[in-house]
Design a protein around this motif. Structure first.
Motif, PDB file in Angstrom:
ATOM      1  N   SER A  99       0.828  -1.201   0.000  1.00 38.99           N
ATOM      2  CA  SER A  99       0.000   0.000   0.000  1.00 38.99           C
ATOM      3  C   SER A  99       0.867   1.258   0.000  1.00 38.99           C
ATOM      4  CB  SER A  99      -0.918  -0.017   1.226  1.00 38.99           C
ATOM      5  OG  SER A  99      -1.679   1.175   1.295  1.00 38.99           O
ATOM      6  N   LEU A 100       1.933   1.226   0.827  1.00 37.12           N
ATOM      7  CA  LEU A 100       2.851   2.359   0.877  1.00 37.12           C
ATOM      8  C   LEU A 100       3.536   2.567  -0.465  1.00 37.12           C
ATOM      9  CD1 LEU A 100       4.432   4.521   2.479  1.00 37.12           C
ATOM     10  CD2 LEU A 100       6.050   2.722   3.118  1.00 37.12           C
ATOM     11  N   GLN A 102       2.417   1.772  -3.432  1.00 37.29           N
ATOM     12  CA  GLN A 102       1.472   2.314  -4.402  1.00 37.29           C
ATOM     13  C   GLN A 102       1.253   3.807  -4.182  1.00 37.29           C
ATOM     14  OE1 GLN A 102      -1.903  -0.239  -3.797  1.00 37.29           O
ATOM     15  NE2 GLN A 102      -1.165  -1.824  -5.228  1.00 37.29           N
ATOM     16  N   GLN A 103       1.097   4.203  -2.903  1.00 34.09           N
ATOM     17  CA  GLN A 103       0.903   5.623  -2.599  1.00 34.09           C
ATOM     18  C   GLN A 103       2.152   6.431  -2.941  1.00 34.09           C
ATOM     19  OE1 GLN A 103      -2.016   6.918  -1.648  1.00 34.09           O
ATOM     20  NE2 GLN A 103      -1.110   8.955  -1.809  1.00 34.09           N
ATOM     21  N   VAL A 106       2.304   6.937  -6.686  1.00 34.53           N
ATOM     22  CA  VAL A 106       1.387   7.987  -7.147  1.00 34.53           C
ATOM     23  C   VAL A 106       1.952   9.367  -6.826  1.00 34.53           C
ATOM     24  CG1 VAL A 106      -0.895   8.999  -6.803  1.00 34.53           C
ATOM     25  CG2 VAL A 106      -0.654   6.515  -7.002  1.00 34.53           C
ATOM     26  N   ASN A 107       2.443   9.527  -5.577  1.00 36.15           N
ATOM     27  CA  ASN A 107       3.010  10.820  -5.183  1.00 36.15           C
ATOM     28  C   ASN A 107       4.246  11.169  -6.006  1.00 36.15           C
ATOM     29  OD1 ASN A 107       1.027  11.136  -3.246  1.00 36.15           O
ATOM     30  ND2 ASN A 107       2.264  10.276  -1.583  1.00 36.15           N
TER      31      ASN A 107
END
Length: 457
Positions: A99-100, A102-103, A106-107
């Motif tokens: 999850s980290l 993926q975030q 994106v960032n």
């Protein structure tokens, strides 16, 4: 199942197996003599160790995968992300890392896009931009700043600006901006350019600047135009004051009684007439120049023939040349294409250049030769006159510039003729140049765009 229960279960299983094997060993002892069963001992020692080693190796493998995933995320590589294979704490940690990642991806993409936008904006700016960090080291230099300051970004990035070029005034402004958070501005001469420099801080928390941004404007052309305007006003004032002073003086002389003496009256009135005509020519030329400049950029739709334009000024030039005893040679081919210029403007170009040739030639000849080549009509105006000194050639198209000021005024020149010609020619997307040698005459060359037959249709 939690890892602590796994480890506890491993411990119970290993201990139970060891005790069981030890019990088997004790049963194997018979009689009074103690019998040590070496095989049983080895089994009691190695079997639990093997089980624990196997399970520990599996756990270590999972930890290595998690560590590899963390390193990949830190380096911005999201292709080797570990997918968890259980629901214990390590599995949950792996899920959170996915999850980290993926975030973070994106960032990172958003930040990259914003950085590209900012870089495109800064790179495309006509103003020079230099970004400094909180101690004055160069962080960014755009292309315009590279040209203004005269150094590439890779040579100064990470260095102090003054270390790269050494501008004391700029160094003081940078210091005040970084220490006090003040805005500053100054004008410098950099590489023979007038540069307006503005320095702005960008503040951190709470108010200490985290750096500064220098914005540079090349105002060389603006200063040049201001100088031209100042010189133009001064020249116009001077050119108007001289004939007006003469007119005023002679009028006052006539009013004081000179009008009663016929020969004085006639001579003074002729001088007043001459100066009045000189004023009129000056004002006419100024109006012509202003009209041409105001029409610059407008589309010219009228077409003109070189022969037709010359016929309009032919009587004036022929009589002028004849009066000075000069040979006039004109060669205009009949099959020339027209040029995209009004007949009045084209006639003025021919008249001004031929008049100049006659004016500054006392003996010999003047000529006009016309040809067509490479989509341009080429006009050559030549004379065998006094010529132009080499150091004066770059300035002869300036307003009011005269090579021989006294002689020009005696012959009635306003100092605007060549400037008018240049504006007319360049306004029609043409070119004009001059070649001359002192004492050997001058040759002015004009190239005017010709209108092709297909364009006429």
């Amino acid at each position: 199942m939690e890892i602590k229960w796994k480890i506890f279960g491993i411990y119970l299983a290993g201990s139970s197996l060891s005790l069981f094997l030890f019990w088997l060993g004790e049963r194997a002892i018979s009689g009074e003599t103690f019998y040590f069963d070496f095989t049983t001992f080895i089994l009691a020692l190695l079997l639990p160790a093997g089980v624990i080693y196997y399970l520990a190796a599996k756990l270590n493998q999972r930890l290595k995968k998690l560590n590899s995933t963390a390193q990949s995320i830190a380096q911005g590589d999201f292709t080797g992300v570990y997918l968890p294979d259980s629901s214990d704490e390590l599995g949950q940690l792996g899920t959170e890392m996915i999850s980290l990642a993926q975030q973070f991806k994106v960032n990172a993409q958003k930040n990259s896009q914003e950085a590209q936008k900012i870089e495109a904006i800064v790179t495309g700016m006509q103003e020079g931009v230099v970004a400094l960090d909180q101690v004055g080291r160069v962080v960014l230099v755009n292309a315009a700043a590279e040209e203004i300051f005269g150094f590439p970004e890779d040579k100064v990035k990470g260095k102090y600006l003054t270390e790269a070029q050494g501008y004391n005034v700029l160094e003081e402004l940078v210091r005040e901006t970084l220490e006090k958070g003040q805005f500053g501005s100054t004008e410098l001469i950099l590489n023979a350019k007038n540069v307006r420099v503005q320095i702005s801080p960008y503040l951190g928390e709470p108010t200490r600047p985290r750096g500064a941004v220098i914005v540079c404007h090349d105002v060389t052309e603006l200063r040049r135009l201001e100088q031209i305007r100042t010189e133009f006003v001064g020249n116009v004032s001077h050119e108007l004051r001289t004939p007006l002073t003469s007119i005023k003086g002679f009028v006052e002389t006539l009013l004081d009684g000179a009008a009663e003496i016929p020969e004085h009256r006639e001579r003074f009135l002729k001088i007043i007439q001459t100066e009045t005509l000189r004023l009129q020519r000056l004002i006419d030329d100024l109006l012509t120049l202003s009209r041409i400049e105001n029409r610059r950029g407008e589309s010219e739709t009228s077409l003109s023939s070189i022969q037709e334009a010359y016929e309009k000024i032919k009587p004036v030039i022929e009589s002028y040349a004849e009066a000075k005893g000069l040979e006039l040679i004109v060669n205009i081919p009949p099959d020339l294409p027209p040029v995209e210029m009004g007949i009045d403007l084209l006639s003025q170009v021919l008249l001004n250049l031929l008049e100049n040739a006659v004016k500054y030639t006392n003996q010999g000849k003047i000529w006009l030769s016309v040809s067509y080549e490479n989509s341009f009509v080429h006009l050559e105006f030549g004379d065998t006159g006094c010529g132009i000194p080499e150091h004066d050639l770059p300035r002869i198209f300036e307003r009011f510039y005269r090579v021989d000021k006294a002689r020009s005024r005696e012959q009635g020149g306003t100092g605007l003729g060549l400037s008018i010609v240049k504006h007319i020619v360049e306004g029609s997307k043409g070119r004009i140049k001059v070649a001359s040698r002192l004492g050997s005459g001058s040759v002015f060359s004009c190239d005017l765009p010709a209108v092709q037959q297909g364009e006429l249709d």
